[in-house]
Design a protein around this motif. Structure first.
Motif, mmCIF file in Angstrom:
data_model
loop_
_atom_site.group_PDB
_atom_site.id
_atom_site.type_symbol
_atom_site.label_atom_id
_atom_site.label_comp_id
_atom_site.label_asym_id
_atom_site.label_seq_id
_atom_site.Cartn_x
_atom_site.Cartn_y
_atom_site.Cartn_z
ATOM 1 N N GLY A 188 44.464 -4.115 31.931
ATOM 2 C CA GLY A 188 44.601 -3.684 33.315
ATOM 3 C C GLY A 188 43.618 -2.600 33.708
ATOM 4 O O GLY A 188 43.577 -2.190 34.870
ATOM 5 N N ALA A 189 42.774 -2.153 32.734
ATOM 6 C CA ALA A 189 41.761 -1.131 33.026
ATOM 7 C C ALA A 189 40.673 -1.727 33.926
ATOM 8 O O ALA A 189 40.470 -2.938 33.963
ATOM 9 N N ASP A 241 38.181 -10.335 33.768
ATOM 10 C CA ASP A 241 38.150 -11.247 34.900
ATOM 11 C C ASP A 241 37.644 -10.447 36.095
ATOM 12 O O ASP A 241 38.317 -9.513 36.555
ATOM 13 N N VAL A 242 36.448 -10.782 36.598
ATOM 14 C CA VAL A 242 35.810 -9.938 37.614
ATOM 15 C C VAL A 242 36.376 -10.162 39.018
ATOM 16 O O VAL A 242 35.961 -9.488 39.962
ATOM 17 N N HIS A 289 41.192 -3.980 38.070
ATOM 18 C CA HIS A 289 42.096 -4.299 36.960
ATOM 19 C C HIS A 289 41.531 -5.487 36.185
ATOM 20 O O HIS A 289 42.240 -6.465 35.921
ATOM 21 N N SER A 290 40.265 -5.405 35.828
ATOM 22 C CA SER A 290 39.567 -6.577 35.283
ATOM 23 C C SER A 290 39.934 -6.900 33.838
ATOM 24 O O SER A 290 39.787 -8.038 33.395
ATOM 25 N N LEU A 291 40.392 -5.897 33.078
ATOM 26 C CA LEU A 291 40.629 -6.095 31.645
ATOM 27 C C LEU A 291 41.941 -6.863 31.440
ATOM 28 O O LEU A 291 43.033 -6.300 31.541
ATOM 29 N N VAL A 292 41.829 -8.168 31.157
ATOM 30 C CA VAL A 292 43.011 -9.021 31.096
ATOM 31 C C VAL A 292 43.479 -9.302 29.674
ATOM 32 O O VAL A 292 44.609 -9.749 29.459
ATOM 33 N N VAL A 342 42.147 -6.985 22.308
ATOM 34 C CA VAL A 342 42.554 -7.059 20.912
ATOM 35 C C VAL A 342 42.052 -5.808 20.192
ATOM 36 O O VAL A 342 40.886 -5.451 20.308
ATOM 37 N N HIS A 343 42.927 -5.115 19.462
ATOM 38 C CA HIS A 343 42.635 -3.849 18.796
ATOM 39 C C HIS A 343 42.241 -2.758 19.813
ATOM 40 O O HIS A 343 41.144 -2.189 19.737
ATOM 41 N N PRO A 344 43.126 -2.439 20.746
ATOM 42 C CA PRO A 344 42.801 -1.492 21.827
ATOM 43 C C PRO A 344 42.552 -0.068 21.369
ATOM 44 O O PRO A 344 41.939 0.711 22.105
ATOM 45 N N TYR A 345 43.008 0.286 20.140
ATOM 46 C CA TYR A 345 42.804 1.656 19.653
ATOM 47 C C TYR A 345 41.333 1.957 19.380
ATOM 48 O O TYR A 345 40.949 3.117 19.225
ATOM 49 N N VAL A 346 40.473 0.936 19.326
ATOM 50 C CA VAL A 346 39.042 1.175 19.090
ATOM 51 C C VAL A 346 38.441 1.967 20.248
ATOM 52 O O VAL A 346 37.764 2.977 20.046
#
Length: 235
Positions: free
Chosen positions: A51-52, A29-30, A35-38, A41-45
């Protein structure tokens, strides 16, 4: 959160289930770039968390949306630990402006490992090995490039930039002069890796060959270079 962006959250879960554990789905969300990353899915990639901040490449696409078009696919990014990811981005638009991005980042490490293993097998069992195949491919590309130059009555011998450009087009299999934004980034990446842009006047020449402006070439180069190892630029 923007309501239109929020409506994509179920789609993120679906895509994550569909494409499996080695594919990360990221929703931005720009409205709040820091903190655009709302949804992730599969964050370990990529190694990131919800919140990044908005990655540099997406911030540039937000500023210069003409580079994006309807979507941008098939470009390389990097995970936080340096693994190569195969990425794509889809802009979420509302009232003619971008309000978010839906991004897909696929870890292709396993494919690279398989490719290395196959090359080792070829080296062991096929006369000439993988190097012989590479030389054969290089000869085919050069022959094709010479044929293109002959057909269009262009002498590239004294123009290293144009020769490198045609070489890269042949390697990528480009046939038409109208190259998409995604393919343009792939082309610039190859030319940059070959050191073409260290040649004086190369940016102007490549802009002429692509029929685009020099600022567009520079923006594309910045995007390509941000995807180099160590940048952690999964989208």
């Amino acid at each position: 959160m923007n309501q239109l962006v929020a409506s994509y959250i179920p789609l993120c879960d679906f895509l994550g289930s569909m494409f499996g554990a080695q594919t990360e789905i990221a929703l931005h969300d720009v409205a709040d770039p820091s903190h655009s990353l709302v949804k992730l899915v599969h964050p370990y990639v990529s190694g990131r968390r919800e919140g990044a901040p908005l990655p540099d490449m997406l911030a540039e696409l937000l500023e210069y949306p003409d580079q994006l078009g309807d979507s941008l696919t098939g470009y390389p990014t990097k995970s936080l630990d340096g693994r190569t990811l195969y990425s794509g981005v889809y802009p979420i638009c509302e009232d003619g402006r971008i309000v978010g991005f839906l991004c897909v980042n696929r870890d292709i490490t396993a494919f690279r490992t398989l490719e290395d293993a196959l090359h080792g097998l070829i080296e062991s069992y096929i006369p000439g090995g993988a190097d012989g195949q590479r030389q054969q491919r290089l000869k085919m590309v050069r022959d094709r490039m010479d044929a293109i130059a002959a057909d269009t009555h262009v002498d590239t011998a004294g123009n290293p930039v144009e020769r490198a450009f045609l070489d890269a087009c042949c390697l990528l299999g480009f046939q038409d002069e109208d190259i998409s934004a995604t393919d343009r980034l792939r082309l610039l990446s190859i030319l940059d890796s070959k050191g073409v842009f260290r040649i004086k006047g190369a940016v102007n020449e490549v802009a002429r060959l692509l029929d685009i402006s020099e600022p567009t070439v520079y923006r594309g180069l910045r995007s390509v270079r941000r995807a180099h190892p160590g940048e952690g630029d999964g989208e």
